[in-house]
Write an enzyme that holds these catalytic residues in place. Structure first.
Site, PDB file in Angstrom:
ATOM      1  N   HIS A  28      27.297 -76.917 -19.825  1.00  0.00           N
ATOM      2  CA  HIS A  28      25.879 -77.077 -20.219  1.00  0.00           C
ATOM      3  C   HIS A  28      25.014 -75.849 -19.889  1.00  0.00           C
ATOM      4  CE1 HIS A  28      25.409 -78.666 -16.132  1.00  0.00           C
ATOM      5  NE2 HIS A  28      25.901 -79.828 -16.436  1.00  0.00           N
ATOM      6  N   HIS A  82      30.303 -90.454  -9.365  1.00  0.00           N
ATOM      7  CA  HIS A  82      29.327 -89.754 -10.204  1.00  0.00           C
ATOM      8  C   HIS A  82      29.674 -90.017 -11.662  1.00  0.00           C
ATOM      9  CE1 HIS A  82      26.610 -86.898 -11.772  1.00  0.00           C
ATOM     10  NE2 HIS A  82      27.302 -85.785 -11.612  1.00  0.00           N
ATOM     11  N   GLU A  84      28.564 -88.494 -14.480  1.00  0.00           N
ATOM     12  CA  GLU A  84      28.518 -87.449 -15.512  1.00  0.00           C
ATOM     13  C   GLU A  84      29.902 -87.358 -16.176  1.00  0.00           C
ATOM     14  OE1 GLU A  84      26.835 -83.642 -14.315  1.00  0.00           O
ATOM     15  OE2 GLU A  84      26.567 -83.069 -16.417  1.00  0.00           O
ATOM     16  N   ASP A  86      32.025 -85.220 -17.013  1.00  0.00           N
ATOM     17  CA  ASP A  86      33.140 -84.415 -16.503  1.00  0.00           C
ATOM     18  C   ASP A  86      33.952 -85.194 -15.461  1.00  0.00           C
ATOM     19  OD1 ASP A  86      30.671 -84.035 -15.160  1.00  0.00           O
ATOM     20  OD2 ASP A  86      31.420 -82.282 -14.103  1.00  0.00           O
ATOM     21  N   HIS A 148      24.309 -85.025  -8.070  1.00  0.00           N
ATOM     22  CA  HIS A 148      23.569 -84.254  -9.034  1.00  0.00           C
ATOM     23  C   HIS A 148      22.719 -85.096  -9.981  1.00  0.00           C
ATOM     24  CE1 HIS A 148      24.554 -82.072 -13.114  1.00  0.00           C
ATOM     25  NE2 HIS A 148      23.409 -81.632 -12.684  1.00  0.00           N
ATOM     26  N   ASP A 167      29.909 -83.866  -6.790  1.00  0.00           N
ATOM     27  CA  ASP A 167      29.506 -82.500  -7.163  1.00  0.00           C
ATOM     28  C   ASP A 167      29.142 -81.611  -5.965  1.00  0.00           C
ATOM     29  OD1 ASP A 167      29.847 -82.635  -9.886  1.00  0.00           O
ATOM     30  OD2 ASP A 167      27.739 -82.984 -10.361  1.00  0.00           O
ATOM     31  N   TYR A 195      27.400 -71.855  -8.256  1.00  0.00           N
ATOM     32  CA  TYR A 195      27.336 -73.289  -8.554  1.00  0.00           C
ATOM     33  C   TYR A 195      26.028 -73.883  -8.006  1.00  0.00           C
ATOM     34  CZ  TYR A 195      29.071 -78.159  -8.437  1.00  0.00           C
ATOM     35  OH  TYR A 195      29.244 -79.511  -8.590  1.00  0.00           O
ATOM     36  N   HIS A 228      34.810 -80.507  -7.894  1.00  0.00           N
ATOM     37  CA  HIS A 228      35.159 -79.254  -8.592  1.00  0.00           C
ATOM     38  C   HIS A 228      35.645 -78.228  -7.574  1.00  0.00           C
ATOM     39  CE1 HIS A 228      33.191 -80.497 -12.335  1.00  0.00           C
ATOM     40  NE2 HIS A 228      32.106 -80.798 -11.645  1.00  0.00           N
TER      41      HIS A 228
HETATM   42 FE1  FEO Z   1      27.303 -83.607 -12.297  1.00  0.00          FE
HETATM   43 FE2  FEO Z   1      30.488 -82.332 -12.105  1.00  0.00          FE
HETATM   44  O1  FEO Z   1      29.097 -83.384 -12.755  1.00  0.00           O
END
Ligand code: FEO
Length: 406
Positions: A28, A82, A84, A86, A148, A167, A195, A228
Site C-alpha cells: 500500500h 490482526h 488486515e 496480509d 496497526h 505488526d 517499517y 513480518h
Molecule cells: Fe497491518 Fe501486516 O498488516
C-alpha cells in the site's frame, strides 16, 4: 506443496509456519525493497493453536509448513491477532482446511473479519486480557488498538515467555534466516526503522500505549514473534528500546531536500540549497523524486530536523511527484520539523506557495518565504538558494547542536 516447505522450530512449543514473499515490492504505497514475510505460528500444546494466517495466495505454503509438524486438522483454534488481509487473506481457506473449533479475535477483529470474509459462527470475540487455555499452555490476548488497525491485539504465550506481536516490531524483509541473530544487524536496523516510519509513525501515541500495556502485564519477554520479518530471540529488548525512542520522534541536525524538476532549474536550486546546508554543518541528503521513493523519504524523515521541498510549476500545480510525496508524508504526521519551499516557474509561480501551504498544514515551521525563480536560476538566484541552505543549517544547529547522530 507438502514435502517442499518445512516449519521452523522457534521453541519446543512453537513453530513458524508462515510464507516468504520475495517478490512483493508495493505494500500500500510502501516500497518493500527486500520483499516480506507473512508470519504464522503453530503452538503445539495439548490443544493446537494457529496464530494468524498469511496473505491470499500463500495458504498452500503455510499449510505445507504446518503439515511438516502435524496434520492441519489437528488445529483446534486459530487466533487472529490482526485482520488486515496480509494476515487474514487466507483465513477462509485455512478454516476450510483445518476445521478449527473456534477463530478468536478481538471484538473489532471479529467485525473486520465478518466485513472482509462474511465469517460468522466460527468467530469468537476475546476480551482484552483474556487467557485461552491450550491445556498445558496459556495464551493471553491483549488489545493494542491502532497498532496497526483498530482490531489489533497481541498474544502472550506464558510458558515460553513469547509475545506474538502481530505488526508491532515487524519489518518487511524476505529471508530464510528467520531469527535476529542470523541477519546482518545493519539490514535489520534499516528495515525496522523503515517499517516504523511508513506504518507506525502516525500511530506513535498508540504505540506508546501498547508498550505501556504490555509493561503493565509484568511479564518477561524472552522472544518476540512479529507478523513480518525475523523473530527477535537474541535481543528482543533492542527493538522495544527502538520503539520507545521512535515514538517520541527524536530529531537531529539533518536536512532532507526533496524535489523534482522539469528542465533542471529546480534541481539547480536544490543543489545550491544542499551546498548551503552542508557548508552550514547540517547532515544533508538530496532526494530527487525521479529516483527516490516516497517511502525512503519517510524513512529519512524519522530523524531529520528539516524538510525542504521544491517543485516546478506545471499547469498551475506543483509537479505531481512532489504532490505525491507530500501527501504521503503528511499522512505519516512527522512532528517538530523546520522547513522551506522552493521552485522555478515560467508564467505563474504556484508550486512553491502550494508547497509552503502544505508544509504549514503539516505543522512544519517555515524559516523563510517560498523561494521562487523565474525560468532559470542565475548566479544571484543560486546565491539566494545557497543562503537559504545556510539559514536552515543555522537554525538546525540552534535546535539540535552540531552532531547529526541521534
Ligand atoms: Fe497491518 Fe501486516 O498488516
Amino acid at each position: 506443496m507438502t514435502g517442499t516447505f518445512n516449519a521452523l522450530k522457534v521453541t519446543d512449543n512453537v513453530y513458524w509456519v508462515g510464507a516468504i514473499d520475495f517478490a512483493v515490492r508495493d505494500f500500500h504505497g510502501y516500497l518493500t525493497s527486500r520483499g516480506t514475510t507473512y508470519n504464522a505460528y503453530l503452538v503445539t500444546g495439548e490443544k493446537v493453536a494457529l496464530i494468524d494466517t498469511v496473505k491470499a495466495g500463500f495458504a498452500d505454503e503455510m499449510l505445507a509448513r504446518i503439515a511438516s509438524v502435524t496434520d492441519p486438522r489437528k488445529i483446534d483454534v486459530i487466533v487472529s491477532n490482526h485482520a488486515e488481509p496480509d494476515h487474514s487473506g487466507s483465513l477462509t481457506e485455512t478454516i476450510a482446511a483445518c476445521e478449527p473449533e473456534k477463530v478468536y479475535a478481538s471484538k473489532k477483529g471479529c467485525q473486520a473479519l465478518r466485513a472482509h470474509y462474511g465469517l460468522d459462527g466460527v468467530l469468537t470475540a476475546v476480551e482484552d486480557g483474556q487467557t485461552l487455555s491450550l491445556g498445558n499452555l496459556d495464551l493471553t490476548c491483549v488489545e493494542t488498538p491502532m497498532c496497526h488497525w483498530p482490531d489489533s491485539m497481541v498474544t502472550y504465550l506464558h510458558e515460553d515467555e513469547l509475545l506474538f506481536s502481530q505488526d508491532i516490531f515487524g519489518m518487511h524483509l524476505a529471508t530464510y534466516e528467520m531469527f535476529d541473530d542470523l541477519v546482518d544487524e545493519s539490514v535489520m536496523d534499516h528495515e525496522a526503522a523503515k517499517y516504523y516510519a511508513n506504518i507506525l509513525l502516525p500511530l506513535s501515541a498508540f504505540v506508546t500505549k501498547a508498550l505501556r500495556r504490555v509493561e503493565e502485564l509484568d511479564i518477561s519477554l524472552k522472544i518476540i514473534a512479529p507478523d513480518h520479518g525475523p523473530i527477535w530471540r537474541d535481543d528482543p529488548a533492542k527493538i522495544v528500546r527502538s520503539y520507545v525512542r521512535w515514538a517520541t520522534q527524536p530529531r537531529v541536525n539533518k536536512a532532507i531536500v526533496v524535489y523534482d524538476t522539469m528542465w533542471k532549474s529546480t534541481e539547480r536550486m536544490a543543489r545550491a540549497i544542499g551546498e548551503g546546508l552542508a557548508s552550514g554543518g547540517a547532515h544533508t541528503r538530496l532526494m530527487p523524486m525521479s529516483s527516490c521513493h516516497r517511502s525512503d523519504v519517510a524513512t529519512e524523515l524519522m530523524d531529520a530536523g528539516a524538510l525542504v521541498v521544491g517543485a516546478p510549476t506545471l499547469n498551475a500545480q506543483m509537479f505531481p511527484t512532489v504532490a505525491d510525496v507530500l501527501t504521503y508524508v503528511k499522512g505519516l504526521r512527522p512532528r517538530g520539523l523546520i522547513g522551506a519551499a522552493f521552485g522555478s516557474y515560467g508564467w505563474g509561480a504556484r508550486a512553491s506557495k502550494q508547497i509552503g501551504d502544505m508544509l504549514e498544514t503539516m505543522q512544519v515551521e517555515l524559516v523563510a518565504e517560498p523561494l521562487e525563480v523565474n525560468y532559470v536560476p542565475g548566479t544571484e538566484a543560486l546565491k539566494r538558494c545557497y543562503e537559504l541552505g545556510r539559514t536552515i543549517a543555522a537554525k538546525l544547529r540552534d535546535k539540535f547542536g552540531h552532531s547529526p547522530s541521534a
